[in-house]
Design a protein around this motif. Structure first.
Motif, short mmCIF file in Angstrom:
data_model
loop_
_atom_site.label_atom_id
_atom_site.label_comp_id
_atom_site.label_asym_id
_atom_site.label_seq_id
_atom_site.Cartn_x
_atom_site.Cartn_y
_atom_site.Cartn_z
N LEU A 130 -13.01 18.26 -8.90
CA LEU A 130 -11.83 18.31 -8.06
C LEU A 130 -12.11 19.17 -6.83
CD1 LEU A 130 -9.15 18.71 -10.88
CD2 LEU A 130 -9.99 16.61 -9.80
N THR A 131 -12.47 18.49 -5.75
CA THR A 131 -12.81 19.13 -4.49
C THR A 131 -12.10 18.40 -3.35
OG1 THR A 131 -14.73 17.71 -4.11
CG2 THR A 131 -15.10 19.75 -5.36
N GLU A 132 -12.16 18.98 -2.16
CA GLU A 132 -11.57 18.32 -0.99
C GLU A 132 -12.27 16.99 -0.71
OE1 GLU A 132 -8.97 18.98 0.71
OE2 GLU A 132 -8.46 20.98 -0.06
N GLU A 133 -13.58 16.96 -0.90
CA GLU A 133 -14.32 15.72 -0.70
C GLU A 133 -13.87 14.64 -1.67
OE1 GLU A 133 -18.98 14.17 -0.45
OE2 GLU A 133 -18.50 16.13 -1.29
N ALA A 134 -13.68 15.02 -2.94
CA ALA A 134 -13.21 14.06 -3.94
C ALA A 134 -11.80 13.59 -3.62
CB ALA A 134 -13.25 14.69 -5.33
N LEU A 135 -10.96 14.49 -3.14
CA LEU A 135 -9.59 14.12 -2.78
C LEU A 135 -9.58 13.07 -1.68
CD1 LEU A 135 -6.52 14.51 -2.95
CD2 LEU A 135 -6.77 16.47 -1.40
N THR A 136 -10.39 13.29 -0.64
CA THR A 136 -10.47 12.32 0.45
C THR A 136 -10.97 10.97 -0.06
OG1 THR A 136 -10.89 14.08 2.07
CG2 THR A 136 -11.54 11.84 2.69
N HIS A 137 -11.97 11.01 -0.92
CA HIS A 137 -12.56 9.79 -1.48
C HIS A 137 -11.54 9.02 -2.32
CE1 HIS A 137 -15.49 7.15 -3.41
NE2 HIS A 137 -15.08 7.57 -4.59
N VAL A 138 -10.85 9.71 -3.24
CA VAL A 138 -9.90 9.05 -4.12
C VAL A 138 -8.70 8.54 -3.33
CG1 VAL A 138 -8.35 9.35 -6.09
CG2 VAL A 138 -10.64 10.35 -6.14
N ALA A 139 -8.22 9.32 -2.38
CA ALA A 139 -7.07 8.90 -1.59
C ALA A 139 -7.35 7.59 -0.85
CB ALA A 139 -6.68 10.00 -0.60
N ALA A 140 -8.54 7.46 -0.30
CA ALA A 140 -8.90 6.23 0.40
C ALA A 140 -8.89 5.04 -0.55
CB ALA A 140 -10.27 6.38 1.06
N ARG A 141 -9.38 5.25 -1.75
CA ARG A 141 -9.41 4.16 -2.73
C ARG A 141 -8.00 3.83 -3.22
NH1 ARG A 141 -14.63 3.36 -5.10
NH2 ARG A 141 -13.87 3.22 -7.24
N VAL A 142 -7.16 4.81 -3.40
CA VAL A 142 -5.78 4.55 -3.81
C VAL A 142 -5.07 3.69 -2.76
CG1 VAL A 142 -3.50 5.61 -4.17
CG2 VAL A 142 -5.53 6.58 -5.28
N ARG A 143 -5.28 3.99 -1.49
CA ARG A 143 -4.64 3.19 -0.44
C ARG A 143 -5.08 1.73 -0.52
NH1 ARG A 143 -6.47 7.70 2.68
NH2 ARG A 143 -4.79 9.24 2.95
N ILE A 144 -6.36 1.50 -0.78
CA ILE A 144 -6.86 0.13 -0.89
C ILE A 144 -6.21 -0.57 -2.08
CG2 ILE A 144 -8.90 -1.27 -1.39
CD1 ILE A 144 -10.56 0.86 0.10
N VAL A 145 -6.16 0.10 -3.22
CA VAL A 145 -5.57 -0.49 -4.42
C VAL A 145 -4.11 -0.84 -4.17
CG1 VAL A 145 -4.86 -0.01 -6.79
CG2 VAL A 145 -7.16 0.61 -6.03
N GLN A 146 -3.39 0.05 -3.54
CA GLN A 146 -1.97 -0.21 -3.30
C GLN A 146 -1.77 -1.37 -2.33
OE1 GLN A 146 0.10 4.09 -4.18
NE2 GLN A 146 -0.62 3.76 -2.10
N ASP A 147 -2.66 -1.50 -1.37
CA ASP A 147 -2.58 -2.64 -0.45
C ASP A 147 -2.81 -3.96 -1.20
OD1 ASP A 147 -2.06 -1.04 1.71
OD2 ASP A 147 -4.12 -1.02 2.47
N VAL A 148 -3.77 -3.95 -2.14
CA VAL A 148 -4.05 -5.17 -2.90
C VAL A 148 -2.91 -5.49 -3.85
CG1 VAL A 148 -5.56 -6.22 -4.62
CG2 VAL A 148 -6.55 -4.89 -2.73
N LEU A 149 -2.43 -4.48 -4.57
CA LEU A 149 -1.37 -4.70 -5.57
C LEU A 149 0.00 -4.91 -4.93
CD1 LEU A 149 -2.27 -2.06 -8.32
CD2 LEU A 149 -2.93 -4.47 -8.20
N GLU A 150 0.13 -4.48 -3.68
CA GLU A 150 1.42 -4.54 -2.96
C GLU A 150 2.50 -3.77 -3.70
OE1 GLU A 150 1.73 -8.88 -2.52
OE2 GLU A 150 1.28 -8.59 -0.40
N ARG A 151 2.12 -2.62 -4.22
CA ARG A 151 3.03 -1.73 -4.93
C ARG A 151 2.34 -0.38 -5.08
NH1 ARG A 151 4.41 -4.81 -9.91
NH2 ARG A 151 3.70 -6.62 -8.74
N PRO A 152 3.12 0.69 -5.26
CA PRO A 152 2.50 2.00 -5.48
C PRO A 152 1.72 2.03 -6.79
CG PRO A 152 4.82 2.23 -4.86
CD PRO A 152 4.58 0.78 -5.16
N LEU A 153 0.62 2.73 -6.78
CA LEU A 153 -0.16 2.94 -8.00
C LEU A 153 0.35 4.19 -8.70
CD1 LEU A 153 -2.66 2.24 -9.78
CD2 LEU A 153 -4.00 3.71 -8.25
N VAL A 154 0.40 4.15 -10.03
CA VAL A 154 0.81 5.30 -10.83
C VAL A 154 -0.44 5.82 -11.54
CG1 VAL A 154 2.28 6.11 -12.71
CG2 VAL A 154 3.13 4.36 -11.12
#
Length: 323
Positions: A130-154
């Protein structure tokens, strides 16, 4: 069309765009299929493991189709690997979206973890540094997933058995920042909190004080195996008293998130599993469940009416099932 009507139409077209209070839910397991189809039990909602239905047809998918007509369905995944450095599996996400749309999933969840590397799936929910680098990495991937699913990810806080010395952010703060940056929501597993804190030698009180309850839409309850020096998140028994107490305190802070019971190993008959999650009602009401039963028993004896509250006998993670 006014704003309220537009919102109602949007919610009807995409149930996953909102987070309603579903009540008390049960994890859908194949050993209970026959009972559910025969009895149609008074369950508020079911959570289905995404991977068990994404690629399956035949009876399992037919059963899920029958259940979706009578109960709200939530999808819970174990293979998204949101924290991995491998590219996101677009084929997996496409199948997940198709399933979510078909069963009108109220929402789609997975875990803050990684499950493999170089295309290999460990079938374990592995912890992140759990680092700032990991946060940036995961956040970018969450945005992609939400765009594909067309809904917020939980996303769910995982149980863990090790911590990284290199971590610079606490898990609650990491999850808060992730939600703030992406709009994703959280599934708070109070059993995982207890397991992780015990294994790390840290305080559950401190963890809960820091947790971003404002983003929680669902909660998990489960049993575990206490091995003395460590705890293994097995989901093969009832919820222990310490986890129930965590649930009592946490649920109030979520504003009414939807609780669900997971039971994945040594799965008993359905009524036993359902009875375990129904215990949450007493904790939600701030009542000791043993005293609640005694009070109801005294009342029923005085009025000659049947007792309609049952306390189950206390007995005593692999989520993927072979269907």
């Amino acid at each position: 069309m006014d704003g309220a009507v537009k919102q109602s139409v949007a919610q009807a077209e995409n149930p996953g765009s909102t987070f309603e209070r579903l009540g008390l839910g049960v994890g859908l397991r194949n050993s209970h299929f026959d009972h559910i189809l025969k009895a149609w039990p008074e369950v508020d909602w079911f959570e289905a493991i995404s991977e068990n239905f994404m690629d399956s047809g035949g009876r399992p998918r037919w059963v899920l189709d029958q259940i979706k007509e009578r109960y709200p369905i939530v999808l819970h995944g174990v293979s998204m690997s949101i924290g991995s450095t491998d590219p996101l599996d677009r084929a997996y996400l496409a199948k997940l979206k198709a399933l979510a749309d078909d069963v009108k999933a109220r929402w789609v969840s997975d875990h803050l973890c990684w499950t493999g590397i170089m295309g290999l799936n460990s079938h374990d929910l592995l912890p992140l540094m759990l680092t700032e680098e990991a946060l940036t990495h995961v956040a970018a991937r969450v945005r992609i997933v939400q765009d594909v699913l067309e809904r917020p990810l939980v996303l769910e806080n995982p149980s863990s058995y090790v911590q990284f010395q290199q971590s610079t952010i606490s898990e609650p703060d990491f999850l808060r920042a992730l939600c703030d940056q992406t709009g994703c929501k959280l599934l708070l597993d109070v059993n995982n909190v207890y397991v992780t804190c015990f294994n790390a030698g840290t305080s559950t009180d401190d963890y809960m004080k820091a947790f971003p309850f404002e983003h929680v839409v669902q909660m998990h309850l489960a049993g575990h195996q206490h091995c003395g020096t460590h705890i293994v998140d097995t989901h093969d028994g009832p919820v222990c008293d310490e986890v129930w107490q965590l649930f009592r305190a946490a649920w109030q802070k979520t504003g009414g998130a939807s609780p669900l019971l997971e039971w994945d190993g040594d799965v008993p008959e359905f009524d036993r599993v359902h009875a375990e999650v129904l215990r949450a009602r007493a904790y939600i009401d701030g009542i000791d469940p043993v005293e609640a039963v005694a009070t109801r028993s005294r009342t029923s004896a005085a009025t000659s009416t049947p007792v309609d509250f049952m306390v189950p006998n206390v007995m005593g993670d692999s989520r993927m099932q072979t269907l």
